[in-house]
Design an enzyme around this catalytic site. Structure first.
Site, PDB file in Angstrom:
ATOM      1  N   CYS A 292       0.856  -1.189   0.000  1.00  0.00           N
ATOM      2  CA  CYS A 292       0.000   0.000   0.000  1.00  0.00           C
ATOM      3  C   CYS A 292       0.894   1.241   0.000  1.00  0.00           C
ATOM      4  O   CYS A 292       2.062   1.161  -0.364  1.00  0.00           O
ATOM      5  CB  CYS A 292      -1.000  -0.011   1.159  1.00  0.00           C
ATOM      6  SG  CYS A 292      -0.321   0.229   2.812  1.00  0.00           S
TER       7      CYS A 292
ATOM      8  N   CYS B 188      -1.624   0.844   7.212  1.00  0.00           N
ATOM      9  CA  CYS B 188      -3.053   0.511   7.349  1.00  0.00           C
ATOM     10  C   CYS B 188      -3.419  -0.743   6.556  1.00  0.00           C
ATOM     11  O   CYS B 188      -3.581  -1.811   7.126  1.00  0.00           O
ATOM     12  CB  CYS B 188      -3.945   1.675   6.897  1.00  0.00           C
ATOM     13  SG  CYS B 188      -3.878   3.133   7.945  1.00  0.00           S
TER      14      CYS B 188
END
Length: 158
Positions: free
Chosen positions: A8, A13
């Site tokens: 990501c 996250c």
């Protein structure tokens, strides 16, 4: 050893969530000796940091532990070292296709292409949203991880 990498933006996250969830599924399936799991980010903004506290809390509430995961930036050697390189969104997918040597581009795919109802979609970034954003992301990641594990088992006969 089959190597799976989740990617990501900052590795705090979405990708550490996928890392923790998928690693847990691999462990529970008794496949840790066959499948290695890791995660990273395209940026170095959070290198060395733990996952976002909201991700860690949501993970704990669902029985996962993200405490050992530390953010790292993708390394050019990752493209050759991993068998599955899974982008959390279409921007990550495009960036990795540009960065990767041509011979490794076929390993890079959108993670939600393994979701039964979300093929071609991105895992939304929950960083700026509320708790529901993190819960929704966990739901997507759990569902896609189940399908991914089945695909890997079927493809590799494990």
């Amino acid at each position: 050893m089959i190597k799976v990498l989740f990617v990501c933006t900052g590795n705090i996250c979405r990708s550490p969530t996928a890392d923790g969830v998928f690693r847990d599924m691999v462990d529970k399936a008794g496949l840790s000796a066959h499948i290695d799991v890791d995660s990273c980010g395209l940026s170095a903004y959070h290198v060395g940091e733990q996952a976002d506290p909201r991700s860690r809390e949501m993970a704990r509430s669902r029985g996962y532990d993200l405490s050992m995961i530390r953010s790292r930036k993708i390394n050019p050697t990752d493209y050759g070292n991993f068998d599955y390189i899974l982008a959390m969104d279409d921007g990550h997918l495009a960036d990795m296709h540009r960065q990767s040597p041509a011979e490794f581009r076929d390993k890079i795919e959108l993670f939600l292409d393994h979701h039964p109802d979300r093929k071609g979609q991105s895992v939304p970034d929950p960083y700026y949203g509320g708790a529901n954003g993190f819960a929704n992301v966990f739901d997507m990641i759990e569902e896609a991880s189940n399908v991914l594990l089945t695909c890997i088992r079927d493809k590799h006969g494990i």
